[in-house]
Design a protein around this motif. Structure first.
Motif, PDB file in Angstrom:
ATOM      1  N   ALA A 198       1.978   6.995   5.505  1.00 56.72           N
ATOM      2  CA  ALA A 198       2.534   6.552   4.224  1.00 56.72           C
ATOM      3  C   ALA A 198       1.970   7.438   3.120  1.00 56.72           C
ATOM      4  N   PHE A 199       2.814   7.779   2.154  1.00 61.05           N
ATOM      5  CA  PHE A 199       2.422   8.624   1.032  1.00 61.05           C
ATOM      6  C   PHE A 199       2.937   7.980  -0.246  1.00 61.05           C
ATOM      7  N   VAL A 200       2.022   7.727  -1.186  1.00 64.49           N
ATOM      8  CA  VAL A 200       2.387   7.118  -2.461  1.00 64.49           C
ATOM      9  C   VAL A 200       2.116   8.141  -3.559  1.00 64.49           C
ATOM     10  N   LEU A 201       3.173   8.530  -4.261  1.00 66.05           N
ATOM     11  CA  LEU A 201       3.069   9.580  -5.278  1.00 66.05           C
ATOM     12  C   LEU A 201       2.976   8.940  -6.659  1.00 66.05           C
TER      13      LEU A 201
ATOM     14  N   ASP B 134       6.616   6.119   5.377  1.00 66.75           N
ATOM     15  CA  ASP B 134       7.014   5.713   4.033  1.00 66.75           C
ATOM     16  C   ASP B 134       6.586   6.736   2.994  1.00 66.75           C
ATOM     17  N   ILE B 135       7.515   7.045   2.092  1.00 70.71           N
ATOM     18  CA  ILE B 135       7.217   7.799   0.881  1.00 70.71           C
ATOM     19  C   ILE B 135       7.591   6.900  -0.291  1.00 70.71           C
ATOM     20  N   VAL B 136       6.634   6.600  -1.140  1.00 72.00           N
ATOM     21  CA  VAL B 136       6.865   5.722  -2.293  1.00 72.00           C
ATOM     22  C   VAL B 136       6.533   6.510  -3.557  1.00 72.00           C
TER      23      VAL B 136
ATOM     24  N   HIS C  81      15.628   9.983  10.158  1.00 74.19           N
ATOM     25  CA  HIS C  81      14.365  10.310  10.818  1.00 74.19           C
ATOM     26  C   HIS C  81      13.357   9.161  10.714  1.00 74.19           C
ATOM     27  N   SER C  82      13.824   7.983  10.351  1.00 75.48           N
ATOM     28  CA  SER C  82      12.965   6.802  10.188  1.00 75.48           C
ATOM     29  C   SER C  82      11.881   7.017   9.127  1.00 75.48           C
ATOM     30  N   VAL C  83      12.255   7.751   8.088  1.00 77.21           N
ATOM     31  CA  VAL C  83      11.386   7.902   6.924  1.00 77.21           C
ATOM     32  C   VAL C  83      12.025   7.147   5.770  1.00 77.21           C
ATOM     33  N   ARG C  84      11.328   6.167   5.244  1.00 77.42           N
ATOM     34  CA  ARG C  84      11.836   5.371   4.130  1.00 77.42           C
ATOM     35  C   ARG C  84      11.312   5.968   2.819  1.00 77.42           C
ATOM     36  N   VAL C  85      12.217   6.279   1.924  1.00 74.31           N
ATOM     37  CA  VAL C  85      11.846   6.839   0.619  1.00 74.31           C
ATOM     38  C   VAL C  85      12.189   5.798  -0.441  1.00 74.31           C
ATOM     39  N   SER C  86      11.180   5.349  -1.166  1.00 76.86           N
ATOM     40  CA  SER C  86      11.352   4.231  -2.093  1.00 76.86           C
ATOM     41  C   SER C  86      10.917   4.613  -3.499  1.00 76.86           C
TER      42      SER C  86
ATOM     43  N   SER D 147       3.852  -4.693  -5.695  1.00 79.02           N
ATOM     44  CA  SER D 147       5.229  -4.411  -5.297  1.00 79.02           C
ATOM     45  C   SER D 147       5.280  -3.297  -4.252  1.00 79.02           C
ATOM     46  N   ILE D 148       4.374  -2.331  -4.363  1.00 80.66           N
ATOM     47  CA  ILE D 148       4.323  -1.245  -3.378  1.00 80.66           C
ATOM     48  C   ILE D 148       3.863  -1.771  -2.022  1.00 80.66           C
ATOM     49  N   ARG D 149       2.890  -2.653  -2.034  1.00 80.23           N
ATOM     50  CA  ARG D 149       2.471  -3.253  -0.765  1.00 80.23           C
ATOM     51  C   ARG D 149       3.634  -3.987  -0.107  1.00 80.23           C
ATOM     52  N   PHE D 150       4.428  -4.679  -0.899  1.00 75.83           N
ATOM     53  CA  PHE D 150       5.602  -5.380  -0.373  1.00 75.83           C
ATOM     54  C   PHE D 150       6.553  -4.408   0.332  1.00 75.83           C
ATOM     55  N   VAL D 151       6.766  -3.247  -0.272  1.00 78.89           N
ATOM     56  CA  VAL D 151       7.633  -2.233   0.328  1.00 78.89           C
ATOM     57  C   VAL D 151       7.063  -1.762   1.663  1.00 78.89           C
ATOM     58  N   LEU D 152       5.766  -1.497   1.684  1.00 80.49           N
ATOM     59  CA  LEU D 152       5.136  -0.941   2.880  1.00 80.49           C
ATOM     60  C   LEU D 152       5.023  -1.949   4.017  1.00 80.49           C
ATOM     61  N   GLU D 153       5.062  -3.213   3.703  1.00 81.28           N
ATOM     62  CA  GLU D 153       4.908  -4.245   4.729  1.00 81.28           C
ATOM     63  C   GLU D 153       6.217  -4.653   5.394  1.00 81.28           C
ATOM     64  N   GLN D 154       7.329  -4.120   4.942  1.00 80.67           N
ATOM     65  CA  GLN D 154       8.601  -4.501   5.552  1.00 80.67           C
ATOM     66  C   GLN D 154       8.686  -3.984   6.984  1.00 80.67           C
ATOM     67  N   PRO D 155       9.345  -4.742   7.879  1.00 77.84           N
ATOM     68  CA  PRO D 155       9.495  -4.272   9.254  1.00 77.84           C
ATOM     69  C   PRO D 155      10.293  -2.972   9.290  1.00 77.84           C
ATOM     70  N   PRO D 156      10.152  -2.190  10.351  1.00 77.07           N
ATOM     71  CA  PRO D 156      10.738  -0.843  10.382  1.00 77.07           C
ATOM     72  C   PRO D 156      12.232  -0.769  10.123  1.00 77.07           C
ATOM     73  N   HIS D 157      12.972  -1.835  10.407  1.00 80.17           N
ATOM     74  CA  HIS D 157      14.424  -1.762  10.206  1.00 80.17           C
ATOM     75  C   HIS D 157      14.851  -2.186   8.800  1.00 80.17           C
ATOM     76  N   VAL D 158      13.889  -2.520   7.935  1.00 77.35           N
ATOM     77  CA  VAL D 158      14.186  -2.981   6.572  1.00 77.35           C
ATOM     78  C   VAL D 158      13.627  -1.977   5.577  1.00 77.35           C
ATOM     79  N   HIS D 159      14.483  -1.552   4.650  1.00 75.93           N
ATOM     80  CA  HIS D 159      14.064  -0.566   3.660  1.00 75.93           C
ATOM     81  C   HIS D 159      14.337  -1.107   2.253  1.00 75.93           C
TER      82      HIS D 159
END
Length: 252
Positions: free
Chosen positions: A85-88, A141-143, A181-186, A227-239
């Protein structure tokens, strides 16, 4: 925290970035983080590594071409694993309109908020895409921290807002490119957040205090980190790809 054992935070020494670091560590995630102030990096390391090695700091500027590589290598060296996971969070502000802002600072603003972001996103995206394994079920994850002024025109802050409009475009286009590629960008779009950001960027603090009086309580850095933790905690099929978060009484 679901999905991630190791994360990287760009701009993790203050404000929202530091709140994200704290939130991740509390969730038992190991964190590599960057910042420009060596003394502050050392202070954070001392605070968080008393019982065991949980953070690793890197002194780096947001526009350094090797910024992400150094963050990821620092994590690998310290924790034996690169981040998933990378948070910018790294960025800077600039008050004023097109005719009223300090034109001598425009180039630096664009260099940090646009060019620096592009370099970091490209490096992280390339690494995550290259390490993608379709059968593994892993998620990456990229946030990215944007702003409400990257969606709604701010007449008094349009130069800074222009960099956020650009950032929002980059984030959405990267989401489309990486989703297979199963990379979630938020994207996280905060409204008024009370941190040291305003004073450091040279905003009129009398104006900001009036905003706090009329539209507060304002958001805290921790509100955004949650809110960022909420994004990162979602199961892999939820973005959760876009969150706009404002103080309840903020009008614009």
């Amino acid at each position: 925290m679901i999905n991630h054992r190791v994360a990287a935070v760009s701009g993790g020494t203050s404000g929202i970035g530091y709140a994200v670091l704290e939130t991740l560590v509390q969730a038992d995630v190991k964190v590599s983080f960057s910042g420009r102030r060596t003394e502050r990096i050392q202070q954070i390391a001392v605070e968080h590594n008393e019982s065991r090695h949980r953070v690793e700091g890197v002194a780096a500027d947001a526009v350094d071409e090797d910024h992400v590589d150094r963050l990821f290598e620092a994590a690998n060296h310290a924790f034996g694993e690169r981040p998933s996971a990378f948070v910018l969070c790294a960025g800077r502000g600039l008050p004023g309109s097109v005719t009223g802002s300090d034109a001598s600072l425009w180039e630096e603003l664009l260099r940090v908020n646009v060019l620096g972001v592009m370099r970091q996103l490209r490096a992280c995206a390339t690494f995550f895409k290259d390490t993608y394994r379709s059968a593994s079920g892993d998620i990456r994850d990229i946030v990215v921290i944007g702003s409400t002024v990257g969606r709604t025109l701010s007449a008094g802050n349009p130069v800074y807002g222009a960099t956020k409009f650009a950032l929002h475009s980059l984030v959405e286009s990267l989401r489309v490119e990486l989703c297979e590629h199963s990379v979630r960008v938020s994207l996280i779009e905060p409204g008024f957040v009370k941190t040291e950001f305003q004073a450091t960027a040279g905003y009129d603090m009398k104006w900001f205090n009036e905003i706090e009086q009329t539209q507060g309580p304002l958001l805290s850095a921790q509100d955004v980190a949650t809110s960022i933790r909420f994004v990162l905690e979602q199961p892999p099929h939820v973005h959760i790809d876009d969150i706009r978060i404002r103080p309840t009484r903020q009008r614009a």
